[in-house]
Design a protein around this motif. Structure first.
Motif, PDB file in Angstrom:
ATOM      1  N   ALA A  82       0.833  -1.206   0.000  1.00 14.69           N
ATOM      2  CA  ALA A  82       0.000   0.000   0.000  1.00 14.69           C
ATOM      3  C   ALA A  82       0.874   1.264   0.000  1.00 14.69           C
ATOM      4  N   LYS A  83       2.012   1.217   0.682  1.00 14.76           N
ATOM      5  CA  LYS A  83       2.876   2.398   0.754  1.00 14.76           C
ATOM      6  C   LYS A  83       3.490   2.734  -0.608  1.00 14.76           C
ATOM      7  N   LEU A  84       3.843   1.712  -1.367  1.00 18.46           N
ATOM      8  CA  LEU A  84       4.409   1.972  -2.680  1.00 18.46           C
ATOM      9  C   LEU A  84       3.354   2.580  -3.608  1.00 18.46           C
ATOM     10  N   GLU A  85       2.147   2.049  -3.553  1.00 17.46           N
ATOM     11  CA  GLU A  85       1.085   2.629  -4.377  1.00 17.46           C
ATOM     12  C   GLU A  85       0.801   4.066  -3.949  1.00 17.46           C
ATOM     13  N   ARG A  86       0.782   4.304  -2.658  1.00 15.84           N
ATOM     14  CA  ARG A  86       0.532   5.665  -2.168  1.00 15.84           C
ATOM     15  C   ARG A  86       1.638   6.614  -2.621  1.00 15.84           C
ATOM     16  N   SER A  87       2.863   6.128  -2.690  1.00 19.16           N
ATOM     17  CA  SER A  87       3.983   6.955  -3.157  1.00 19.16           C
ATOM     18  C   SER A  87       3.791   7.370  -4.605  1.00 19.16           C
ATOM     19  N   VAL A  88       3.308   6.445  -5.431  1.00 22.51           N
ATOM     20  CA  VAL A  88       3.067   6.763  -6.838  1.00 22.51           C
ATOM     21  C   VAL A  88       1.940   7.790  -6.967  1.00 22.51           C
ATOM     22  N   ARG A  89       0.888   7.616  -6.186  1.00 22.43           N
ATOM     23  CA  ARG A  89      -0.216   8.582  -6.246  1.00 22.43           C
ATOM     24  C   ARG A  89       0.240   9.950  -5.743  1.00 22.43           C
ATOM     25  N   ALA A  90       1.116   9.963  -4.739  1.00 24.24           N
ATOM     26  CA  ALA A  90       1.665  11.233  -4.254  1.00 24.24           C
ATOM     27  C   ALA A  90       2.482  11.915  -5.348  1.00 24.24           C
ATOM     28  N   ALA A  91       3.292  11.125  -6.055  1.00 23.69           N
ATOM     29  CA  ALA A  91       4.095  11.684  -7.149  1.00 23.69           C
ATOM     30  C   ALA A  91       3.195  12.268  -8.233  1.00 23.69           C
ATOM     31  N   GLU A  92       2.114  11.579  -8.545  1.00 23.09           N
ATOM     32  CA  GLU A  92       1.164  12.100  -9.539  1.00 23.09           C
ATOM     33  C   GLU A  92       0.618  13.452  -9.099  1.00 23.09           C
ATOM     34  N   THR A  98       9.304  10.609 -10.939  1.00 24.91           N
ATOM     35  CA  THR A  98       9.861   9.333 -10.502  1.00 24.91           C
ATOM     36  C   THR A  98       9.541   9.046  -9.046  1.00 24.91           C
ATOM     37  N   VAL A  99       9.321   7.777  -8.748  1.00 24.63           N
ATOM     38  CA  VAL A  99       9.301   7.278  -7.378  1.00 24.63           C
ATOM     39  C   VAL A  99      10.518   6.375  -7.197  1.00 24.63           C
ATOM     40  N   VAL A 100      11.310   6.654  -6.188  1.00 25.53           N
ATOM     41  CA  VAL A 100      12.464   5.831  -5.846  1.00 25.53           C
ATOM     42  C   VAL A 100      12.035   4.835  -4.782  1.00 25.53           C
ATOM     43  N   VAL A 101      12.363   3.565  -4.982  1.00 27.38           N
ATOM     44  CA  VAL A 101      12.008   2.539  -4.005  1.00 27.38           C
ATOM     45  C   VAL A 101      13.160   1.549  -3.885  1.00 27.38           C
ATOM     46  N   HIS A 102      13.367   1.041  -2.675  1.00 31.11           N
ATOM     47  CA  HIS A 102      14.382   0.015  -2.452  1.00 31.11           C
ATOM     48  C   HIS A 102      13.811  -1.366  -2.751  1.00 31.11           C
ATOM     49  N   SER A 126       0.221   4.530 -14.728  1.00 27.87           N
ATOM     50  CA  SER A 126       0.630   5.892 -14.407  1.00 27.87           C
ATOM     51  C   SER A 126       1.762   6.328 -15.322  1.00 27.87           C
ATOM     52  N   ASP A 127       1.959   7.638 -15.431  1.00 28.74           N
ATOM     53  CA  ASP A 127       3.115   8.165 -16.146  1.00 28.74           C
ATOM     54  C   ASP A 127       4.354   8.221 -15.253  1.00 28.74           C
ATOM     55  N   VAL A 128       4.165   7.927 -13.972  1.00 28.80           N
ATOM     56  CA  VAL A 128       5.277   7.967 -13.017  1.00 28.80           C
ATOM     57  C   VAL A 128       6.160   6.737 -13.198  1.00 28.80           C
ATOM     58  N   LEU A 129       7.477   6.954 -13.213  1.00 24.81           N
ATOM     59  CA  LEU A 129       8.433   5.850 -13.274  1.00 24.81           C
ATOM     60  C   LEU A 129       8.718   5.359 -11.861  1.00 24.81           C
ATOM     61  N   VAL A 130       8.748   4.053 -11.677  1.00 24.19           N
ATOM     62  CA  VAL A 130       9.119   3.465 -10.388  1.00 24.19           C
ATOM     63  C   VAL A 130      10.528   2.904 -10.561  1.00 24.19           C
ATOM     64  N   ALA A 131      11.513   3.600 -10.019  1.00 28.12           N
ATOM     65  CA  ALA A 131      12.924   3.287 -10.250  1.00 28.12           C
ATOM     66  C   ALA A 131      13.512   2.597  -9.027  1.00 28.12           C
ATOM     67  N   VAL A 132      13.843   1.330  -9.172  1.00 25.05           N
ATOM     68  CA  VAL A 132      14.324   0.512  -8.056  1.00 25.05           C
ATOM     69  C   VAL A 132      15.809   0.801  -7.829  1.00 25.05           C
ATOM     70  N   GLU A 133      16.155   1.052  -6.581  1.00 29.29           N
ATOM     71  CA  GLU A 133      17.487   1.554  -6.234  1.00 29.29           C
ATOM     72  C   GLU A 133      18.438   0.446  -5.816  1.00 29.29           C
ATOM     73  N   ASN A 134      19.700   0.582  -6.219  1.00 28.56           N
ATOM     74  CA  ASN A 134      20.729  -0.344  -5.729  1.00 28.56           C
ATOM     75  C   ASN A 134      21.011  -0.086  -4.258  1.00 28.56           C
ATOM     76  N   MET A 135      21.215  -1.159  -3.516  1.00 25.85           N
ATOM     77  CA  MET A 135      21.476  -1.047  -2.081  1.00 25.85           C
ATOM     78  C   MET A 135      22.845  -1.645  -1.754  1.00 25.85           C
ATOM     79  N   PHE A 136      23.033  -2.165  -0.560  1.00 25.77           N
ATOM     80  CA  PHE A 136      24.337  -2.679  -0.141  1.00 25.77           C
ATOM     81  C   PHE A 136      24.128  -3.719   0.951  1.00 25.77           C
TER      82      PHE A 136
END
Length: 281
Positions: A82-92, A98-102, A126-136
């Motif tokens: 739900a948080k990831l979807e809410r992030s995309v709607r917030a970006a819209e 872009t939405v950055v997500v781990h 959505s037109d928003v890109l969901v860009a998955v981030e490299n971690m460590f």
């Protein structure tokens, strides 16, 4: 002529100051926008309040960082789907690209199992890109007291800090998943001991977002001002400027040790100047 690459300031870069301070610095120093880090501060979670700040300072929100850090596990609820979807709607709502997500944590099994499909479905809707981030990985020397001096001595002897355990599924390398878009973070490549240029090339056209910062290879995530560490920050910027990159470059640097406002401003100014110099098209 190709348009200039926009350079933004992460609201995390002014911590422990509040979200509004990032808008104020961005406006005064000439950044093209901000990346909203959604975390414990109440204003960062209130998209209407963020929209008002954007309008007040004349600074657009270029991207939204979903609340997926360990310290934000309860922000916007406990359900990461739900948080990831809410992030995309917030970006819209904010007009962010872009939405950055781990990648999911391993213990988030249900989320991890459906993560690739959810990202694809959100991008399709959505037109928003969901860009998955490299971690460590979480390295043993982080937890057993290897400080900076010990790590430096290790490097001089030709050694490296020990390997760690990935807390992420399927791994801390987002290319182990199957996604259309990625965020490259140069502090994370330093901590992971990953070849940043190789990762950028492997991301290819999927590289949609850059967290411009630096690191020395320490076992902690440093987020140094670019140019102050070992990462090929200039080369990455130059590669993006020479190519067809249409994403944003976000300065995600640590200024929490600044002793006063002048020191913080100097760090943010140096970061912006570095980006402008090496992103010139």
């Amino acid at each position: 002529m190709r348009p200039a690459i926009k350079v933004g300031l992460s609201t995390a870069s002014v911590y422990p100051l509040r979200t509004e301070a990032a808008f104020e610095y961005a406006a005064r120093l000439g950044y093209d926008g901000v990346e909203l880090m959604v975390w414990a501060e109440s204003v960062s979670q209130d998209i209407d309040a963020v929209a008002r700040l954007s309008k007040r300072y004349g600074v657009p929100v270029l991207s939204v960082h979903a609340p997926c850090l360990l310290i934000t596990q309860r922000v916007w609820g406990a359900n990461p789907v739900a948080k990831l979807e809410r992030s995309v709607r917030a970006a819209e709502k904010l007009g962010a690209q872009t939405v950055v997500v781990h990648p999911p944590f391993r213990w988030q099994r249900r989320y991890a199992e459906g993560f690739t499909d959810q990202v694809a479905e959100l991008e399709a809707s959505s037109d928003v890109l969901v860009a998955v981030e490299n971690m460590f990985p979480f390295r043993a020397d982080r937890f057993f007291g290897a400080g900076e001096a010990s790590i430096e001595r290790m490097r001089k002897r030709g050694g490296k800090p020990g390997p760690g355990i990935s807390a992420f599924a399927p791994s801390y390398d987002p290319l182990d998943g199957n996604h259309a878009h990625y965020t490259l973070d140069l502090s994370h490549t330093a901590t992971a001991g990953t070849d940043a240029m190789d990762m950028a090339r492997r991301m290819g056209d999927g590289l949609a977002h850059l967290h411009l910062c630096d690191g020395s290879g320490a076992s902690v995530d440093e987020h140094l001002v670019p140019g102050r560490g070992t990462q090929p920050a200039a080369e990455i910027c130059q590669m993006l400027a020479a190519g067809d990159f249409t994403g944003h470059v976000i300065l995600e640097v640590t200024t929490s040790r600044a002793r006063n406002a002048d020191e913080r401003e100097a760090l943010l100014t140096e970061s912006l100047q570095f980006a402008r110099q090496h992103l010139l098209r």
